[in-house]
Design a protein around this motif. Structure first.
Motif, PDB file in Angstrom:
ATOM      1  N   SER A  48       0.857  -1.184   0.000  1.00  0.00           N
ATOM      2  CA  SER A  48       0.000   0.000   0.000  1.00  0.00           C
ATOM      3  C   SER A  48       0.895   1.237   0.000  1.00  0.00           C
ATOM      4  CB  SER A  48      -0.934   0.001   1.211  1.00  0.00           C
ATOM      5  OG  SER A  48      -0.203   0.011   2.410  1.00  0.00           O
ATOM      6  N   ILE A  49       0.480   2.213  -0.794  1.00  0.00           N
ATOM      7  CA  ILE A  49       1.244   3.458  -0.915  1.00  0.00           C
ATOM      8  C   ILE A  49       0.401   4.578  -0.342  1.00  0.00           C
ATOM      9  CG2 ILE A  49       2.312   5.082  -2.510  1.00  0.00           C
ATOM     10  CD1 ILE A  49       2.684   2.726  -4.443  1.00  0.00           C
ATOM     11  N   PRO A  51      -0.593   8.525   0.446  1.00  0.00           N
ATOM     12  CA  PRO A  51      -0.509   9.726  -0.389  1.00  0.00           C
ATOM     13  C   PRO A  51       0.644  10.657  -0.005  1.00  0.00           C
ATOM     14  CG  PRO A  51      -2.431   9.833   1.053  1.00  0.00           C
ATOM     15  CD  PRO A  51      -1.843   8.460   1.196  1.00  0.00           C
ATOM     16  N   LEU A  54       4.117   9.900  -2.141  1.00  0.00           N
ATOM     17  CA  LEU A  54       4.242  10.146  -3.579  1.00  0.00           C
ATOM     18  C   LEU A  54       4.874  11.493  -3.928  1.00  0.00           C
ATOM     19  CD1 LEU A  54       0.998   8.488  -4.914  1.00  0.00           C
ATOM     20  CD2 LEU A  54       3.346   7.665  -5.105  1.00  0.00           C
ATOM     21  N   ASN A  66       1.398  11.945 -10.426  1.00  0.00           N
ATOM     22  CA  ASN A  66       0.795  10.805 -11.143  1.00  0.00           C
ATOM     23  C   ASN A  66       1.858   9.938 -11.809  1.00  0.00           C
ATOM     24  OD1 ASN A  66      -1.815  11.410 -10.444  1.00  0.00           O
ATOM     25  ND2 ASN A  66      -2.254  12.571 -12.298  1.00  0.00           N
ATOM     26  N   ALA A  69       3.604   7.894  -9.200  1.00  0.00           N
ATOM     27  CA  ALA A  69       2.771   6.774  -8.770  1.00  0.00           C
ATOM     28  C   ALA A  69       2.840   5.635  -9.783  1.00  0.00           C
ATOM     29  CB  ALA A  69       1.326   7.230  -8.581  1.00  0.00           C
ATOM     30  N   CYS A  73       4.573   2.059  -8.928  1.00  0.00           N
ATOM     31  CA  CYS A  73       3.755   0.856  -9.090  1.00  0.00           C
ATOM     32  C   CYS A  73       4.438  -0.116 -10.053  1.00  0.00           C
ATOM     33  CB  CYS A  73       2.368   1.228  -9.595  1.00  0.00           C
ATOM     34  SG  CYS A  73       1.261  -0.178  -9.806  1.00  0.00           S
ATOM     35  N   ASP A  86      -3.293   2.179  -3.622  1.00  0.00           N
ATOM     36  CA  ASP A  86      -3.154   3.583  -3.261  1.00  0.00           C
ATOM     37  C   ASP A  86      -4.127   3.838  -2.119  1.00  0.00           C
ATOM     38  OD1 ASP A  86      -3.413   6.345  -3.023  1.00  0.00           O
ATOM     39  OD2 ASP A  86      -3.374   6.696  -5.172  1.00  0.00           O
ATOM     40  N   THR A  88      -4.997   6.736  -0.832  1.00  0.00           N
ATOM     41  CA  THR A  88      -5.494   8.107  -0.808  1.00  0.00           C
ATOM     42  C   THR A  88      -6.956   8.170  -0.386  1.00  0.00           C
ATOM     43  OG1 THR A  88      -3.936   8.782  -2.505  1.00  0.00           O
ATOM     44  CG2 THR A  88      -5.835  10.204  -2.181  1.00  0.00           C
TER      45      THR A  88
END
Length: 125
Positions: A48-49, A51, A54, A66, A69, A73, A86, A88
């Motif tokens: 899991s990333i 927010p 990034l 973007n 990301a 990924c 993500d 977010t």
């Protein structure tokens, strides 16, 4: 996870044990095992990333958020990660829930002695 302060305010002891198992050494151990065995025996790896991470990558590599990301990924998938999520939207829900709770507490401030102050924070790690 190496930045975790182990304050225990975000997890139960069971979750703490799971977090302990999720470290860089274990991550690469599973990646290497997956490369050596039949795909039917692979352990599924999910990342899991958040927010907040990034923009750091975007600035470091002179990319848009973007693009950072997408590249992160892609990099994780090239290592052998099965799923990249993500978080977010989860952060957005958390903010909305905190907002809702604050409004409720603010409206009850004259009826309940302990309605305010309301303390809230994200993980300090």
């Amino acid at each position: 996870l190496s930045d975790c302060l182990a304050c225990d305010s975000c997890m139960t002891s069971e979750e703490g044990a799971r977090v302990f198992q999720q470290n860089q050494k274990e991550f690469f151990r599973v990646l290497n095992l997956n490369k050596k065995c039949d795909t039917s025996k692979h352990k599924v790896l999910a990342v899991s990333i958040c927010p907040q991470s990034l923009p750091y990558f975007a600035a470091k590599f002179s990319l848009s958020v973007n693009e950072a990301a997408k590249r992160l990924c892609g990099f994780l998938k090239s290592l052998g990660v099965h799923y990249v999520f993500d978080t977010t939207i989860a952060a957005d829900f958390s903010i909305l829930e905190s907002q809702r709770e604050f409004v409720q507490r603010y409206q009850r401030r004259n009826q309940e002695e302990h309605a305010l102050p309301m303390f809230a924070s994200a993980c300090p790690g």
